[in-house]
Design an enzyme around this catalytic site. Structure first.
Site, PDB file in Angstrom:
ATOM      1  N   LYS A  30     -28.749 -13.373  41.350  1.00 10.52           N
ATOM      2  CA  LYS A  30     -28.743 -13.261  39.885  1.00 10.52           C
ATOM      3  C   LYS A  30     -29.901 -12.387  39.402  1.00 10.52           C
ATOM      4  O   LYS A  30     -29.701 -11.486  38.592  1.00 10.52           O
ATOM      5  CB  LYS A  30     -28.828 -14.676  39.272  1.00 10.52           C
ATOM      6  CG  LYS A  30     -28.790 -14.709  37.774  1.00 10.52           C
ATOM      7  CD  LYS A  30     -28.273 -16.039  37.268  1.00 10.52           C
ATOM      8  CE  LYS A  30     -29.348 -17.100  37.136  1.00 10.52           C
ATOM      9  NZ  LYS A  30     -30.274 -16.883  36.021  1.00 10.52           N
ATOM     10  N   SER A  31     -31.095 -12.652  39.899  1.00 10.49           N
ATOM     11  CA  SER A  31     -32.266 -11.883  39.448  1.00 10.49           C
ATOM     12  C   SER A  31     -32.085 -10.395  39.743  1.00 10.49           C
ATOM     13  O   SER A  31     -32.423  -9.530  38.923  1.00 10.49           O
ATOM     14  CB  SER A  31     -33.527 -12.372  40.164  1.00 10.49           C
ATOM     15  OG  SER A  31     -33.843 -13.682  39.758  1.00 10.49           O
ATOM     16  N   ARG A 130     -35.672 -22.249  23.959  1.00  9.27           N
ATOM     17  CA  ARG A 130     -36.641 -21.925  25.019  1.00  9.27           C
ATOM     18  C   ARG A 130     -37.792 -21.074  24.471  1.00  9.27           C
ATOM     19  O   ARG A 130     -37.603 -20.265  23.568  1.00  9.27           O
ATOM     20  CB  ARG A 130     -35.915 -21.247  26.186  1.00  9.27           C
ATOM     21  CG  ARG A 130     -34.897 -22.212  26.788  1.00  9.27           C
ATOM     22  CD  ARG A 130     -34.169 -21.625  27.951  1.00  9.27           C
ATOM     23  NE  ARG A 130     -35.058 -21.360  29.068  1.00  9.27           N
ATOM     24  CZ  ARG A 130     -34.696 -20.699  30.151  1.00  9.27           C
ATOM     25  NH1 ARG A 130     -33.450 -20.231  30.257  1.00  9.27           N
ATOM     26  NH2 ARG A 130     -35.539 -20.500  31.137  1.00  9.27           N
ATOM     27  N   ASP A 322     -36.293 -22.694  40.932  1.00  4.19           N
ATOM     28  CA  ASP A 322     -34.909 -23.009  40.548  1.00  4.19           C
ATOM     29  C   ASP A 322     -34.259 -24.024  41.486  1.00  4.19           C
ATOM     30  O   ASP A 322     -33.172 -24.533  41.186  1.00  4.19           O
ATOM     31  CB  ASP A 322     -34.066 -21.729  40.516  1.00  4.19           C
ATOM     32  CG  ASP A 322     -34.477 -20.819  39.359  1.00  4.19           C
ATOM     33  OD1 ASP A 322     -35.088 -21.315  38.394  1.00  4.19           O
ATOM     34  OD2 ASP A 322     -34.192 -19.610  39.433  1.00  4.19           O
ATOM     35  N   LYS A 349     -36.648 -25.003  31.150  1.00  4.79           N
ATOM     36  CA  LYS A 349     -35.522 -24.235  31.713  1.00  4.79           C
ATOM     37  C   LYS A 349     -34.289 -24.440  30.830  1.00  4.79           C
ATOM     38  O   LYS A 349     -34.414 -24.860  29.678  1.00  4.79           O
ATOM     39  CB  LYS A 349     -35.287 -24.660  33.166  1.00  4.79           C
ATOM     40  CG  LYS A 349     -36.438 -24.278  34.107  1.00  4.79           C
ATOM     41  CD  LYS A 349     -36.566 -22.771  34.224  1.00  4.79           C
ATOM     42  CE  LYS A 349     -37.750 -22.368  35.090  1.00  4.79           C
ATOM     43  NZ  LYS A 349     -38.009 -20.927  35.039  1.00  4.79           N
TER      44      LYS A 349
HETATM   45  C1  S3P Z   1     -36.202 -15.450  37.002  1.00  5.51           C
HETATM   46  C2  S3P Z   1     -37.417 -16.067  36.999  1.00  5.51           C
HETATM   47  C3  S3P Z   1     -37.597 -17.524  36.905  1.00  5.51           C
HETATM   48  C4  S3P Z   1     -36.322 -18.283  37.241  1.00  5.51           C
HETATM   49  C5  S3P Z   1     -35.121 -17.684  36.584  1.00  5.51           C
HETATM   50  C6  S3P Z   1     -34.946 -16.222  36.971  1.00  5.51           C
HETATM   51  C7  S3P Z   1     -36.144 -13.981  37.068  1.00  5.51           C
HETATM   52  O1  S3P Z   1     -37.988 -17.857  35.587  1.00  5.51           O
HETATM   53  O2  S3P Z   1     -36.448 -19.633  36.876  1.00  5.51           O
HETATM   54  O3  S3P Z   1     -33.947 -18.386  36.967  1.00  5.51           O
HETATM   55  O4  S3P Z   1     -35.078 -13.424  37.382  1.00  5.51           O
HETATM   56  O5  S3P Z   1     -37.181 -13.359  36.818  1.00  5.51           O
HETATM   57  P1  S3P Z   1     -39.553 -17.845  35.191  1.00  5.51           P
HETATM   58  O6  S3P Z   1     -40.062 -16.541  35.566  1.00  5.51           O
HETATM   59  O7  S3P Z   1     -39.631 -18.063  33.711  1.00  5.51           O
HETATM   60  O8  S3P Z   1     -40.149 -18.985  35.967  1.00  5.51           O
END
Ligand code: S3P
Length: 438
Positions: A30-31, A130, A322, A349
């Protein structure tokens, strides 16, 4: 109306005697999928993303960039982005809808802060609760003009000239770091960002692959960003998402008589917390077919195991942020008391994941105690169903972790708002069914 189940309520698969078996390639990360669209959009030339994650969150990013004037087409899991360059985005003629996606929102804020037009960002009910000041405030130090509503969406971003900064991040968040990096690409000099703790580094690694000059010191927390890079489109194979693989790693470890193989899983060491923790708990995981084309990947074979309790503190949290609901589930069958602390970020979250886990685990009679920043779980206490009506709380990861928990329970269980899984893993229930031997 009484006794009317919410539309997306679902009967969960109960106790599995014969275990989970077979091979599975989990969907794309996803990221990395989000970032592939964003960085492709601000590059010159064409970016092709293979094995792109076709889930609601990444589609929010895809749509937002189409609305910013970027030609993007899709053929199955292959997405092609015709880059418009760092200064080629166009003012959208409507508010950009971020849906449920925190990553889209926070990264786009950093990018749009330095453009020459005004944009409004909106999101769904969960996203609108959020915190956004964690991004708007440091961006303001760079000269950004972002108005948030009581610290939340809706937000209005008025593009401004951005200044270089030397900034120490106040939260361990890859989303905040990435927003600042995207702003720093448009600043008037080199910016230096210092993280509290290392967080996922996909932004730095991927932007370098697109041609940016971003240096990370050997301390892993100091990042120097040079502005106005010449970014060039790339061809990218998105690895399988470790955060999706994690549900099956947990399930196969906990359900007796299981042995599964997960193919092409992303093994970036800023994301492998669950893998490391599972091994420490006595999990049986074998790594094979290791590759490294930008991001490291491997196949993981997981077998059922007897689990030991674990203690986890703040240092370990970012690499497993996560997957913490799954760590809690593993702990709920370990032969002792586990303690997870330093995880206060879970409260902001998609839902308050500490409260949601405690509430749902207690429905299964699991001995879990809520802490302000984590949980204490005694895995020795046998589970007993107190309430068979589980709830995802509208949060994809809570929904999926409860579906994994149900594999250890004899009684029929239902899951309300089960369709929340569409945020990151629409095929989750099909993939789980395929591994179940009836
Ligand atoms: C993500 C970073 C994380 C993670 C999120 C995806 C990203 O959040 O929890 O699901 O893609 O950079 P945080 O950076 O706010 O911890």
């Amino acid at each position: 109306m009484e006794n009317v189940k919410p539309k997306s309520s679902r009967q969960l698969h109960g106790r599995l005697k014969l275990g989970l078996h077979g091979k599975l390639a989990v969907p794309g990360d996803k990221s990395i999928s989000h970032r592939g669209i964003m960085f492709g959009a601000i590059s010159e030339g064409t970016t092709v993303l293979h094995h792109f994650l076709l889930a609601a969150d990444c589609l929010s990013t895809l749509k937002a960039f189409q609305n910013l004037g970027v030609p993007i087409t899709r053929d199955g899991q292959t997405v092609t982005v015709q880059g418009v360059g760092l200064h080629g985005l166009k003012k959208p003629n409507q508010a950009l809808d971020m849906g449920n996606s925190g990553t889209t929102t926070r990264l786009i804020m950093g990018l749009l802060a330095g453009q020459s037009f005004q944009t409004k960002l909106i999101g769904d009910a969960s996203l609108s609760k959020r915190p956004m000041k964690r991004v708007s405030e440091p961006l303001a130090e760079m000269g950004a003009n972002i108005e948030v509503t009581d610290g939340h969406l809706p937000a209005t971003i008025t593009g401004s000239k951005l200044h270089a900064v030397d900034y120490h991040l106040k939260v361990a968040s890859a989303q905040v770091k990435s927003a600042l990096i995207l702003a720093a690409l448009q600043a008037d000099g080199d910016s230096v960002l210092v993280e509290k703790q290392p967080t996922r580094n996909h932004t730095e690694k991927m932007l370098r692959a697109f041609g940016a000059d971003i240096r990370t010191d050997p301390d892993d927390v100091t990042i120097t960003v040079r502005p106005e890079p010449h970014l060039q489109g790339i061809d990218l194979n998105v690895p399988g998402d470790m955060s999706s693989a994690a549900f099956f790693m947990t399930a196969a470890s906990m359900v007796p008589n299981s042995r599964i193989k997960l193919l092409n899983v992303g093994m970036n060491d800023t994301r492998t917390g669950l893998y490391e923790i599972l091994k420490r708990m006595g999990g049986k995981v074998t790594v094979s077919n290791e590759q490294n084309a930008g991001e490291p990947t491997a196949d993981l074979t997981i077998e059922s195991a007897d689990l030991k309790p674990i203690t986890i503190g703040a240092d370990e949290i970012p690499a497993v942020i996560d997957e913490l609901p799954l760590v809690a589930l593993l702990a709920a069958k370990a032969n002792g008391v586990s303690r997870i602390t330093g995880a206060g970020e879970l409260r902001v979250k998609e839902t308050d994941r500490i409260a949601a886990i405690v509430e749902e685990f207690q429905k299964l009679g699991i001995a879990i105690e809520e802490l302000e920043d984590g949980f204490v779980i005694d895995g020795r206490k046998p589970w007993h169903v107190v309430d068979p009506h589980l709830d995802s709380h509208g949060d994809h990861r809570i929904g999926m972790v409860m579906a994994v928990a149900a594999l250890l329970v004899d009684q029929p269980l239902t899951l309300a708002a089960a369709d929340s899984i569409n945020i990151s893993y629409p095929e989750f229930f099909d993939d789980l069914d395929a591994l179940i031997q009836r």
